[in-house]
Design a protein around this motif. Structure first.
Motif, PDB file in Angstrom:
ATOM      1  N   TYR A  29      16.099  -6.779  -5.554  1.00 50.04           N
ATOM      2  CA  TYR A  29      15.143  -6.190  -4.620  1.00 50.04           C
ATOM      3  C   TYR A  29      13.873  -7.034  -4.546  1.00 50.04           C
ATOM      4  CZ  TYR A  29      18.200  -2.176  -5.324  1.00 50.04           C
ATOM      5  OH  TYR A  29      19.287  -1.363  -5.406  1.00 50.04           O
ATOM      6  N   LEU A  30      13.384  -7.192  -3.328  1.00 56.62           N
ATOM      7  CA  LEU A  30      12.083  -7.811  -3.110  1.00 56.62           C
ATOM      8  C   LEU A  30      11.143  -6.698  -2.686  1.00 56.62           C
ATOM      9  CD1 LEU A  30      10.344 -10.404  -2.853  1.00 56.62           C
ATOM     10  CD2 LEU A  30      11.020 -10.483  -0.449  1.00 56.62           C
ATOM     11  N   ILE A  31      10.056  -6.513  -3.414  1.00 57.05           N
ATOM     12  CA  ILE A  31       9.198  -5.353  -3.183  1.00 57.05           C
ATOM     13  C   ILE A  31       7.751  -5.788  -2.977  1.00 57.05           C
ATOM     14  CG2 ILE A  31       8.844  -4.943  -5.674  1.00 57.05           C
ATOM     15  CD1 ILE A  31       9.116  -1.905  -4.969  1.00 57.05           C
ATOM     16  N   GLU A  32       7.117  -5.199  -1.959  1.00 59.70           N
ATOM     17  CA  GLU A  32       5.715  -5.474  -1.650  1.00 59.70           C
ATOM     18  C   GLU A  32       4.981  -4.154  -1.436  1.00 59.70           C
ATOM     19  OE1 GLU A  32       5.501  -8.094   1.694  1.00 59.70           O
ATOM     20  OE2 GLU A  32       6.667  -9.684   0.730  1.00 59.70           O
ATOM     21  N   THR A  33       3.671  -4.203  -1.566  1.00 64.08           N
ATOM     22  CA  THR A  33       2.840  -3.001  -1.404  1.00 64.08           C
ATOM     23  C   THR A  33       1.799  -3.220  -0.322  1.00 64.08           C
ATOM     24  OG1 THR A  33       3.134  -2.420  -3.737  1.00 64.08           O
ATOM     25  CG2 THR A  33       1.283  -1.407  -2.596  1.00 64.08           C
ATOM     26  N   LEU A  34       1.585  -2.192   0.484  1.00 61.22           N
ATOM     27  CA  LEU A  34       0.588  -2.240   1.557  1.00 61.22           C
ATOM     28  C   LEU A  34      -0.480  -1.188   1.299  1.00 61.22           C
ATOM     29  CD1 LEU A  34      -0.284  -3.394   4.335  1.00 61.22           C
ATOM     30  CD2 LEU A  34       1.144  -1.629   5.392  1.00 61.22           C
ATOM     31  N   ASP A  35      -1.726  -1.628   1.225  1.00 56.82           N
ATOM     32  CA  ASP A  35      -2.856  -0.716   1.010  1.00 56.82           C
ATOM     33  C   ASP A  35      -3.189  -0.022   2.330  1.00 56.82           C
ATOM     34  OD1 ASP A  35      -5.163   0.618   0.356  1.00 56.82           O
ATOM     35  OD2 ASP A  35      -6.150  -1.092  -0.579  1.00 56.82           O
ATOM     36  N   MET A  36      -2.996   1.286   2.384  1.00 53.74           N
ATOM     37  CA  MET A  36      -3.210   2.034   3.630  1.00 53.74           C
ATOM     38  C   MET A  36      -4.683   2.359   3.871  1.00 53.74           C
ATOM     39  SD  MET A  36      -0.095   2.163   4.617  1.00 53.74           S
ATOM     40  CE  MET A  36       0.209   3.430   5.848  1.00 53.74           C
ATOM     41  N   ILE A  37      -5.518   2.128   2.873  1.00 45.17           N
ATOM     42  CA  ILE A  37      -6.960   2.363   3.074  1.00 45.17           C
ATOM     43  C   ILE A  37      -7.552   1.253   3.919  1.00 45.17           C
ATOM     44  CG2 ILE A  37      -9.186   2.561   1.885  1.00 45.17           C
ATOM     45  CD1 ILE A  37      -7.736   3.873  -0.435  1.00 45.17           C
ATOM     46  N   ASP A  38      -6.979   0.068   3.830  1.00 39.62           N
ATOM     47  CA  ASP A  38      -7.409  -1.068   4.657  1.00 39.62           C
ATOM     48  C   ASP A  38      -7.108  -0.755   6.120  1.00 39.62           C
ATOM     49  OD1 ASP A  38      -7.719  -3.478   6.021  1.00 39.62           O
ATOM     50  OD2 ASP A  38      -6.964  -4.674   4.365  1.00 39.62           O
ATOM     51  N   VAL A  39      -8.133  -0.782   6.964  1.00 41.50           N
ATOM     52  CA  VAL A  39      -7.970  -0.406   8.376  1.00 41.50           C
ATOM     53  C   VAL A  39      -7.021  -1.335   9.122  1.00 41.50           C
ATOM     54  CG1 VAL A  39     -10.218   0.726   8.551  1.00 41.50           C
ATOM     55  CG2 VAL A  39     -10.043  -1.731   8.967  1.00 41.50           C
ATOM     56  N   ASN A  40      -6.722  -2.482   8.545  1.00 38.65           N
ATOM     57  CA  ASN A  40      -5.843  -3.446   9.216  1.00 38.65           C
ATOM     58  C   ASN A  40      -4.370  -3.252   8.863  1.00 38.65           C
ATOM     59  OD1 ASN A  40      -7.978  -4.953  10.516  1.00 38.65           O
ATOM     60  ND2 ASN A  40      -8.489  -5.771   8.499  1.00 38.65           N
ATOM     61  N   TRP A  41      -4.017  -2.163   8.209  1.00 43.17           N
ATOM     62  CA  TRP A  41      -2.636  -1.978   7.773  1.00 43.17           C
ATOM     63  C   TRP A  41      -1.660  -1.967   8.949  1.00 43.17           C
ATOM     64  CZ3 TRP A  41       0.607   1.930   9.287  1.00 43.17           C
ATOM     65  CH2 TRP A  41       0.036   3.081   9.833  1.00 43.17           C
ATOM     66  N   LYS A  42      -2.115  -1.492  10.099  1.00 49.83           N
ATOM     67  CA  LYS A  42      -1.236  -1.410  11.268  1.00 49.83           C
ATOM     68  C   LYS A  42      -0.822  -2.783  11.787  1.00 49.83           C
ATOM     69  CE  LYS A  42      -3.379   2.895  12.830  1.00 49.83           C
ATOM     70  NZ  LYS A  42      -4.135   3.549  13.915  1.00 49.83           N
ATOM     71  N   ASN A  43      -1.573  -3.803  11.411  1.00 45.97           N
ATOM     72  CA  ASN A  43      -1.249  -5.164  11.858  1.00 45.97           C
ATOM     73  C   ASN A  43      -0.182  -5.826  10.984  1.00 45.97           C
ATOM     74  OD1 ASN A  43      -3.245  -4.968  13.884  1.00 45.97           O
ATOM     75  ND2 ASN A  43      -4.839  -5.636  12.448  1.00 45.97           N
ATOM     76  N   HIS A  44       0.203  -5.148   9.911  1.00 42.90           N
ATOM     77  CA  HIS A  44       1.214  -5.710   9.005  1.00 42.90           C
ATOM     78  C   HIS A  44       2.564  -5.783   9.722  1.00 42.90           C
ATOM     79  CE1 HIS A  44       2.656  -6.710   4.957  1.00 42.90           C
ATOM     80  NE2 HIS A  44       3.761  -6.039   5.284  1.00 42.90           N
ATOM     81  N   ASP A  45       3.314  -6.827   9.472  1.00 42.78           N
ATOM     82  CA  ASP A  45       4.638  -7.002  10.072  1.00 42.78           C
ATOM     83  C   ASP A  45       5.671  -6.193   9.282  1.00 42.78           C
ATOM     84  OD1 ASP A  45       6.936  -7.781  11.302  1.00 42.78           O
ATOM     85  OD2 ASP A  45       6.778  -9.913  10.788  1.00 42.78           O
TER      86      ASP A  45
END
Length: 293
Positions: A29-45
């Motif tokens: 498994y390749l696992i990554e984390t996205l911080d949802m507090i960062d307002v730019n999270w919606k720009n994540h691919d």
């Protein structure tokens, strides 16, 4: 190699799951984390992932005296944010979205001396806005299920493990300090964090969908947990009268008493899965949590 995105940084479940996969399945498994507090999270691919594991949310806190503004925030984070994330994931052709709900959608535990067994036929009935915010998220998310996008909803009971938060660490502290403890045979469904992590891994491996109710194989009693943490503590039936009296005192006293000694279980048939996920039994998991093994 399956690619997983954890949406929500620094959560106990999310960080535990990431550690679990890296320690036990480093090449699968390749696992990554996205911080949802960062307002730019919606720009994540999102298009690079097979599964989204959504753990962002406001955890259960004191729901007694809170403002309408705080209640609104619970719905925004626990419900609206989850749905928005799932929409973005679906548009990006992600195959699976996993949402952490809770047994709390069925309300509080039964008071001391009374039983509460949740079955497949039990209808959710949240006791407060926290539980309702989780249930409303479930209702909205289920509308996104189709043949190309699988929605997974997990309703776990109390989760515990090393460095966990909530009721378990408070009970652990008491067990280590008190010389005696009531001898009460209540029943609680519980779920050790590594058993949960294995369950989630299997759901991702199998690209599962639906509502799930994972739990340890054995029900726990508060006295048994305390005795496992501290074998030297004496459990005395004589103290049960004090628990009974405390359970009748209105307000916080009875609330705390019922949380500690009330009953709340899933029928065990609800938690059966095609593959084994309970790597550790109850006593072993408590010892691992306490660093005893």
């Amino acid at each position: 190699m399956k690619k997983i995105l954890i949406t929500g940084a620094n959560s106990y479940i999310g960080t535990s799951f990431e550690r679990y996969l890296r320690e036990n399945y480093p090449n699968d498994y390749l696992i990554e984390t996205l911080d949802m507090i960062d307002v730019n999270w919606k720009n994540h691919d999102f298009s690079n992932y097979d599964a989204i594991f959504h753990v962002a949310g406001i955890a259960h806190a004191d729901v007694g005296n809170v403002s309408e503004e705080t209640k609104k925030l619970y719905y925004q984070v626990n419900c609206d944010l989850a749905y928005e994330t799932a929409l973005i994931a679906k548009e990006a052709k992600v195959k699976q979205f996993i949402y952490m709900s809770s047994i709390i959608v069925y309300g509080e535990s039964a008071p001391y001396g009374k039983s509460k067994v949740i079955t497949k036929d039990t209808k959710p009935s949240p006791a407060n806005f926290y539980g309702d915010s989780k249930l409303q998220a479930e209702i909205k998310l289920k509308t996104l299920q189709d043949k190309d996008f699988n929605i997974v909803i997990i309703r776990p009971p109390m989760i515990y493990g090393r460095e966990s938060k909530g009721n378990y660490p408070m009970l652990s502290k008491l067990a280590k300090k008190l010389p005696v403890f009531p001898k009460i045979s209540n029943q609680r469904s519980m779920l050790y964090i590594e058993n949960l992590c294995e369950f989630i891994r299997l759901l991702i491996k199998n690209n599962g969908y639906g509502i799930f109710y994972p739990q340890n194989k054995e029900y726990a009693s508060t006295s048994m947990i305390v005795k496992t943490i501290n074998p030297k503590i004496k459990t005395l039936g004589l103290l049960n009268l004090g628990v009974f009296i405390s359970s009748k005192i209105p307000g916080k006293v009875s609330g705390l008493c019922n949380k500690a000694f009330g009953n709340l279980v899933y029928d065990k048939t609800m938690s059966i899965y095609d593959e084994e996920y309970c790597r550790y039994d109850l006593k072993e998991s408590i010892k691992r949590t306490e660093g005893l093994i």
